[in-house]
Motif scaffolding. Structure first.
Motif, mmCIF file in Angstrom:
data_model
loop_
_atom_site.group_PDB
_atom_site.id
_atom_site.type_symbol
_atom_site.label_atom_id
_atom_site.label_comp_id
_atom_site.label_asym_id
_atom_site.label_seq_id
_atom_site.Cartn_x
_atom_site.Cartn_y
_atom_site.Cartn_z
ATOM 1 N N CYS A 42 -2.507 -4.507 -0.284
ATOM 2 C CA CYS A 42 -0.977 -5.646 -0.187
ATOM 3 C C CYS A 42 0.106 -4.788 -0.619
ATOM 4 O O CYS A 42 1.567 -5.095 0.114
ATOM 5 C CB CYS A 42 -1.356 -6.483 -1.504
ATOM 6 S SG CYS A 42 -2.797 -8.039 -0.995
ATOM 7 N N ASN A 43 0.054 -3.950 -1.535
ATOM 8 C CA ASN A 43 0.729 -2.438 -1.785
ATOM 9 C C ASN A 43 2.207 -2.006 -0.260
ATOM 10 O O ASN A 43 3.187 -2.278 -0.103
ATOM 11 C CB ASN A 43 0.587 -1.684 -2.364
ATOM 12 C CG ASN A 43 1.038 -2.296 -4.047
ATOM 13 O OD1 ASN A 43 2.443 -2.508 -4.607
ATOM 14 N ND2 ASN A 43 0.620 -2.073 -4.617
ATOM 15 N N TYR A 44 0.833 -1.360 0.180
ATOM 16 C CA TYR A 44 0.789 -0.892 1.932
ATOM 17 C C TYR A 44 2.154 -1.733 2.523
ATOM 18 O O TYR A 44 2.592 -1.223 3.098
ATOM 19 C CB TYR A 44 -0.398 -0.187 2.465
ATOM 20 C CG TYR A 44 0.209 0.437 3.623
ATOM 21 C CD1 TYR A 44 1.062 1.511 3.674
ATOM 22 C CD2 TYR A 44 0.098 -0.019 4.885
ATOM 23 C CE1 TYR A 44 0.602 2.362 4.972
ATOM 24 C CE2 TYR A 44 -0.016 0.548 6.351
ATOM 25 C CZ TYR A 44 1.430 1.413 5.897
ATOM 26 O OH TYR A 44 0.950 1.945 7.663
ATOM 27 N N ILE A 45 1.147 -3.147 3.162
ATOM 28 C CA ILE A 45 2.379 -3.803 3.419
ATOM 29 C C ILE A 45 3.202 -4.224 3.402
ATOM 30 O O ILE A 45 4.020 -4.499 4.093
ATOM 31 C CB ILE A 45 1.009 -5.145 3.824
ATOM 32 C CG1 ILE A 45 0.012 -5.167 4.390
ATOM 33 C CG2 ILE A 45 2.171 -6.135 4.617
ATOM 34 C CD1 ILE A 45 -0.819 -6.368 3.840
ATOM 35 N N HIS A 46 3.662 -4.649 2.277
ATOM 36 C CA HIS A 46 4.559 -4.625 1.202
ATOM 37 C C HIS A 46 5.776 -3.776 1.486
ATOM 38 O O HIS A 46 6.520 -3.764 1.804
ATOM 39 C CB HIS A 46 4.607 -4.916 -0.358
ATOM 40 C CG HIS A 46 5.442 -4.683 -1.494
ATOM 41 N ND1 HIS A 46 6.737 -5.782 -0.639
ATOM 42 C CD2 HIS A 46 6.564 -4.772 -2.285
ATOM 43 C CE1 HIS A 46 7.476 -5.679 -1.654
ATOM 44 N NE2 HIS A 46 7.365 -4.661 -2.641
#
Length: 434
Positions: A215-219
């Motif tokens: 999720c952090n990478y997508i964000h």
């Protein structure tokens, strides 16, 4: 428990705001008058070639009000004790808002520094009047750092630079590890056994950390393109990380306290099982609730504009969280010392020693990194803590997995007591061999 988790999910998702460096909003005359300059954004620019771009939907009313942006670099100065006019005059840069788009280049600096952007107009230092305030102005503000080619196109501030690449490498490492170890892990979970709960909780916590990194990478991937990112993905990343933290805390406290409190009454042939008692459950649940409350408090009071404020100790909640982890580490050290000091088997002592290493690495990496981050520059501290905590806790999980899944020490310890651990190679119809 399910209701508490649902409330946690709702609180995080509803409170997640865009912490981007593309700021959209309204320039408000009343807010500027009340604050002696409306706070719009705060950004850490790198050495040079930084750029501030302000776009207005209605440049005409802005010119009539004498609207302008004030940029402050020296945030340590005591601006609150100055009068309104003195405070406005202290701005290092002033940008007049008379056109649809205004650009302002940030002068070169020796090292990265924080700049604060405020809005003011000719009504800012006037006394409040009964006349209706002028209409608000809709704006879009872009804060950009130079990219690898030196062009001002990078939305990340100096303290966030490099996190996007780190999460990519972390996900790559998770993928490779999953391809190698997922089959033996599934086999161990299918076999069950007294330690099945340990492996299940440990696997759940590891999976949640992986989801958090994804999720952090997508964000951050979206943020690198538009400066706003995905608030939903950012909120989910914090949520999965928090649930992983409390799951591991419950696991470690339940194991250590269960082994200790039930040591006098349980059969010595089954020394390493997950033991539950009212006292151990109460302490474990109390620790989980306390840590969860501190994590939520830290999220709500964390510094604005950070994608990873969860690991930054910039408020009272963060400091209390560090103190809690130190206290829990001392508690586990006391418990494990009692176990090891009374254990006669060398193999079992080695088992407990390895387990203690994993526990201490999990709990103490955060406080130690917070202390050692003081030797780094301001723009490096939060990255050091964030990356260091993630790596250390991942290593701690690997140590615990090796302990509970290996066919060396894990099998030898369990073989002493016939069927105390799942991978003993001793199925029900073969127990007589041991």
């Amino acid at each position: 428990m399910s209701r508490s988790l649902a409330a946690l999910v709702a609180a995080l998702l509803l409170s997640s705001a865009a912490s981007g460096r593309t700021v959209r909003g309204l320039f408000k005359t009343e807010a500027a008058r009340h604050e002696h300059g409306q706070l719009v954004a705060q950004f850490m620019f790198q050495g040079g070639n930084g750029l501030v771009v302000c776009r207005l939907d209605q440049p005409g009313p802005a010119a009539e009000k004498g609207s302008r942006l004030l940029l402050y670099q020296d945030l340590d100065s005591d601006l609150d004790n100055l009068s309104c006019s003195q405070r406005l005059s202290k701005a290092q840069l002033t940008v007049s808002l008379s056109q649809e788009e205004q650009n302002q280049t940030i002068p070169g600096q020796v090292s990265p520094s924080v700049w604060q952007v405020r809005y003011a107009d000719r009504h800012t230092c006037q006394e409040s009047s009964v006349a209706p305030p002028p209409s608000d102005l809709s704006f879009t503000l872009l804060l950009l750092n130079p990219d690898s080619a030196g062009n001002p196109l990078d939305h990340f501030s100096a303290e966030e630079a490099g996190l996007h690449g780190f999460y990519f490498l972390l996900l790559l490492a998770y993928f490779i590890a999953c391809c190698i170890y997922v089959q033996p892990l599934l086999q161990a979970l299918r076999k069950g056994g007294p330690m099945h709960t340990v492996l299940r909780v440990l696997t759940t916590a590891q999976a949640l950390q992986c989801f958090s990194a994804l999720c952090n990478y997508i964000h951050l991937s979206r943020f690198s393109r538009d400066g706003a990112g995905s608030p939903l993905m950012g909120g989910l990343a914090e949520l999965w990380d928090m649930v992983s933290q409390v799951s591991m805390l419950y696991l470690l406290l339940s194991l250590c306290l269960g082994w200790t409190l039930s040591r006098g009454r349980k059969p010595q042939s089954r020394p390493l099982q997950w033991e539950r008692s009212p006292a151990s459950t109460a302490v474990a649940v109390g620790g989980v609730i306390t840590q969860g409350a501190l994590l939520l408090w830290e999220q709500y009071s964390g510094s604005e504009g950070g994608h990873h404020s969860y690991h930054g100790q910039q408020n009272l909640a963060g400091l209390l969280l560090v103190g809690l982890r130190v206290v829990l580490a001392l508690l586990l050290a006391s418990v494990l010392y009692q176990i090891i000091s009374t254990e006669r088997s060398t193999l079992k002592r080695d088992f407990y020693f390895t387990f203690a290493k994993g526990c201490f690495l999990w709990f103490l990496c955060h406080p130690v990194l917070v202390l050692t981050s003081g030797v780094f520059n301001d723009h490096q501290r939060e990255k050091v803590v964030t990356i260091g905590v993630i790596l250390c806790q991942s290593i701690s999980m690997v140590v615990l997995y090796q302990l509970f899944l290996s066919r060396s020490l894990y099998w030898e310890v369990s073989s002493l007591s016939s069927v105390s651990l799942p991978l003993t190679m001793s199925r029900t119809n073969h127990r007589g061999r041991y």
